[in-house]
Motif scaffolding. Sequence first.
Motif, short mmCIF file in Angstrom:
data_model
loop_
_atom_site.label_atom_id
_atom_site.label_comp_id
_atom_site.label_asym_id
_atom_site.label_seq_id
_atom_site.Cartn_x
_atom_site.Cartn_y
_atom_site.Cartn_z
N PRO A 1 5.71 66.50 -10.52
CA PRO A 1 4.35 65.94 -10.40
C PRO A 1 4.22 65.23 -9.06
O PRO A 1 5.16 64.57 -8.61
CB PRO A 1 4.28 64.96 -11.57
N LEU A 2 3.08 65.39 -8.43
CA LEU A 2 2.90 64.84 -7.08
C LEU A 2 3.21 63.35 -7.02
O LEU A 2 3.80 62.87 -6.05
CB LEU A 2 1.47 65.10 -6.61
N GLU A 3 2.86 62.62 -8.07
CA GLU A 3 3.07 61.18 -8.05
C GLU A 3 4.53 60.79 -8.27
O GLU A 3 4.90 59.62 -8.11
CB GLU A 3 2.20 60.49 -9.11
N ARG A 4 5.38 61.78 -8.61
CA ARG A 4 6.80 61.48 -8.85
C ARG A 4 7.72 61.98 -7.73
O ARG A 4 8.94 61.91 -7.86
CB ARG A 4 7.26 62.10 -10.18
N LEU A 5 7.15 62.49 -6.64
CA LEU A 5 7.97 63.05 -5.57
C LEU A 5 8.97 62.03 -5.02
O LEU A 5 10.16 62.33 -4.86
CB LEU A 5 7.08 63.57 -4.44
N ASP A 6 8.48 60.83 -4.71
CA ASP A 6 9.38 59.82 -4.15
C ASP A 6 10.46 59.43 -5.15
O ASP A 6 11.62 59.20 -4.79
CB ASP A 6 8.58 58.59 -3.73
N SER A 7 10.08 59.35 -6.41
CA SER A 7 11.03 58.99 -7.46
C SER A 7 12.14 60.03 -7.59
O SER A 7 13.33 59.69 -7.73
CB SER A 7 10.31 58.83 -8.79
N VAL A 8 11.75 61.31 -7.51
CA VAL A 8 12.74 62.39 -7.63
C VAL A 8 13.68 62.38 -6.43
O VAL A 8 14.91 62.49 -6.58
CB VAL A 8 12.03 63.75 -7.78
N LYS A 9 13.12 62.23 -5.24
CA LYS A 9 13.96 62.20 -4.04
C LYS A 9 14.94 61.03 -4.10
O LYS A 9 16.13 61.16 -3.77
CB LYS A 9 13.09 62.08 -2.80
#
Length: 371
Positions: free
Chosen positions: A333-341
């Motif tokens: 999800p676009l809003e979770r990109l930073d979290s995944v990285k």
Amino acid sequence: MRVVEAFRAAFGASPQTVWHAPGRVNLIGEHTDYNDGFVLPFAVPWGVTAALTPRDDDTIRLLSLQSDSGEPVTLASREESTGWTRYVVGVLAMLGDRVRGADIAIDGDVPSGAGLSSSAALEVSVASALNDVHDLGMTPMELALLSQKAENDFVGMPCGIMDQAASALCEEGHALFLDCRSLGSRNIPLDLASHGLSMLIIDTQVHHEHAGGEYAKRRAECESAARKLGVAALRDVTDLGGALAQLQGDERKRVEHVVAENHRVEALVGLLRAGAVTEIGALMNASHLSLRDLYEVSSPELDVAVEAAVKGGARGARMTGGGFGGSAIALVPLERLDSVKESVSNAYAERGFKAPRFLPATAARGAHRLS
């Protein structure tokens, strides 16, 4: 254009044609292509650009902007090629008497060793340029098959058709649903952004090398199992339970992966066509577990990337490409990109792995002429 300027500087004139061919990410359908199965790759924004002028003799002059020397390599015959030049010369060799020599400058930006098929991009860009300047009239699929034959017969890498077909046939914003037996294909819309999603490439920075033997070993195991089961290829196995009862050890595991993976490809295509893009993550997860446990082509870095991506909020993740290193992909999800990285980076740091590289995977256009 950088490759044109380099061509002029090296060979004293402008190239007759310039073609670009992309690398690829495989959304699902791993190690099914050489089993006559189904695959679903899409082209990535990075690739190889070939500037080319044909010659009236058999000399081949090659310049790579990525080579350390920065100087052209001159080959008096096709037999003299080594290293990366074999992929180029192999394409010329497969065309036989239809072509002679050529002056070629190559510029590529596919991340090396990331499993995004820079070799197929190189082959298809050169094949497309030769097709253009010699007016051979070959279709994109014929160019893909020629490029595959160059890699199989000249380089000695027993790859399937997927990488070259993706490089030659993909459309922007689509994934390519390819039947590797009939070579029938259909571009399937892959509109992630409208569903609030992105596809993230996680480059493990572990360079893979298939020609070392493990890739060829897996293919040989599949072919041996098909002979024992009395089928032309594992794609023809319809009774999985009955097939597994006839096999033992590694061959049994390889068959279980290939048959189930083909079903996963068809299921994922069905979800995309139904607009259920957010639901494809479970199939990606299942594919990775199968590649890890049954096909045994994953690596610790790939496994950690997949596990940490899902923990960080990805809807699904899997290794992509032949394995033994390279890259994983995650549906995020676009809003979770930073979290995944952050989750993947932290997991790598905890284990002392080299820091991963993150790349946005947007579905790009296949091979096309630039000038």
